[in-house]
Design an enzyme around this catalytic site. Structure first.
Site, PDB file in Angstrom:
ATOM      1  N   THR A   1       0.828  -1.275   0.176  1.00  0.00           N
ATOM      2  CA  THR A   1      -0.087  -0.058  -0.099  1.00  0.00           C
ATOM      3  C   THR A   1       1.073   1.304   0.076  1.00  0.00           C
ATOM      4  O   THR A   1       0.662   2.391  -0.656  1.00  0.00           O
ATOM      5  CB  THR A   1      -1.066  -0.145   1.219  1.00  0.00           C
ATOM      6  OG1 THR A   1      -1.620  -0.977   1.278  1.00  0.00           O
ATOM      7  CG2 THR A   1      -1.667   1.188   1.125  1.00  0.00           C
TER       8      THR A   1
ATOM      9  N   HIS B   1       2.362   1.978  -3.313  1.00  0.00           N
ATOM     10  CA  HIS B   1       1.233   2.625  -4.108  1.00  0.00           C
ATOM     11  C   HIS B   1       1.245   4.199  -3.923  1.00  0.00           C
ATOM     12  O   HIS B   1       0.947   5.039  -4.836  1.00  0.00           O
ATOM     13  CB  HIS B   1       0.007   2.097  -4.246  1.00  0.00           C
ATOM     14  CG  HIS B   1      -0.326   0.491  -4.339  1.00  0.00           C
ATOM     15  ND1 HIS B   1      -0.106   0.092  -5.735  1.00  0.00           N
ATOM     16  CD2 HIS B   1      -0.568  -0.729  -3.842  1.00  0.00           C
ATOM     17  CE1 HIS B   1      -0.396  -1.036  -5.929  1.00  0.00           C
ATOM     18  NE2 HIS B   1      -0.584  -1.324  -4.588  1.00  0.00           N
TER      19      HIS B   1
END
Ligand code: ZN
Length: 348
Positions: free
Chosen positions: A48, A51
């Site tokens: 995450t 990203h």
């Protein structure tokens, strides 16, 4: 408030939309009545966070800026809000990063992992990539005595692994795991420990498959390995009983569908970055089951993780690098390289 405490802190910061992070000096947050202030010790870099750093399509659609990202951590409580009961300064703690509302129908029926108003620490609200973080007291997990700090720092992804690996009983069964990132590797270790007959792990990274040699499973190259080779490696001619899809790669999902047995059960945790098609007729005629799994059950999975660690599970083999927080650029590059397991940032 104790006047000798820090007023500012180092933090990784994204000031607005766009790629990159910067190291800034930020104000130390103060806890509200039902919150605690945690001195962060170690943080883990998750997919995450990559990203968010890269500002890809998912990040553009999901992340609120300005933001301090990060959600995997271990730290110590340094201050509790006036309404907090059962927690005290000095406790070594982890944080459940799904901030649930406690009021919706799902929360009220005990399914906090399905909260309708969930927001994510380090995605929608300031996270743990800083010397201090404030979180709701309801999201604090107090670690037991004797849990090594680096193991405590990965309870969040270990929870993902436990959640996925315990979705179906695996004792006596054959298990295929596509994706040998830290969560896939830890899930493999847990399946082997819970008595799976065979566990085969695939990944495109040979570095990650080497890590799998630390545990009692069969590492297999993919996508070069066809489903027949994987079945042979797993000594399961009819196909795997259980599949854990941990990669999010559409090719791996297809390999998984091909390699499971009729009636096979697939747990889908990996997140494809784009829509992907599957042959529903195959799922129907071979009576396959697909169960989505996300995050952890709160607090059941945390209890399971703590019990496994207390009973000797040592997942520290997945931690391959630890960087000081001000070496964050190198740390993120290492995490993104495919030549790493879990990468930690040290905030001490
Ligand atoms: Zn809720």
């Amino acid at each position: 408030m104790n006047g000798t405490r820090d007023e500012t802190m180092p933090a990784l910061y994204k000031s607005g939309p766009g790629a990159g992070l910067e190291l800034v000096e930020a104000p130390v947050p103060r806890p509200g009545a039902d919150e605690v202030l945690i001195r962060v010790l170690l943080t883990g870099i998750c997919g995450t966070d990559l990203h968010i750093l890269q500002w890809d399509d998912w990040a553009q659609g999901s992340v609120r800026t300005p933001l301090i990202p990060g959600h995997e951590c271990v730290g110590r409580i340094v201050e509790t809000g006036s309404g907090v009961r059962g927690l005290r300064e000095g406790q070594t703690v982890g944080v459940e990063g799904h901030l649930t509302c406690g009021r919706c129908a799902q929360c009220r029926s005990g399914a906090r992992h399905l909260c309708l108003n969930n927001i994510n620490l380090g995605v929608h609200t300031d996270g743990v990539f800083a010397r201090y973080v404030v979180v709701p007291a309801a999201n604090v997990w107090v670690h037991g005595e004797g849990v090594p700090l680096e193991v405590a720092s990965i309870f969040d992804p270990l929870g993902n692994a436990v959640h996925a690996a315990t979705t179906h009983p695996v004792s006596g069964l054959s298990v295929l795991i596509t994706g040998a990132g830290p969560i896939g590797l830890m899930a493999a270790q847990i399946c082997a420990r819970m008595g799976a007959r065979s566990v085969v792990v695939t990944d495109v990274s040979s570095f990650r498959l080497l890590l799998a040699e630390n545990i009692d499973v069969v590492p297999a190259a993919a996508p070069e390995s066809g489903s027949e080779e994987l079945r042979e490696a797993g000594d399961t001619p009819l196909g795997f009983d259980i599949g854990l899809e941990m990669s999010g790669a559409p090719e791996a999902l297809q390999t998984m569908l091909d390699a499971v047995s009729p009636g096979g059960r697939i747990v889908a945790l990996g997140l494809p970055s784009r829509e992907t098609s599957v042959d529903w007729a195959d799922i129907s005629t071979r009576m396959l089951s697909i169960q989505g799994v996300s995050g952890r059950r709160i607090p059941e999975t945390w209890r399971s993780v703590a019990a496994l660690v207390a009973n000797g599970l040592d997942p520290s083999f997945v931690i391959t690098h630890t960087f000081r927080y001000d070496q964050y650029a190198e740390a993120f590059a290492t995490a993104a390289s495919g030549r790493a397991g879990k990468v930690l940032l040290d905030w001490t």
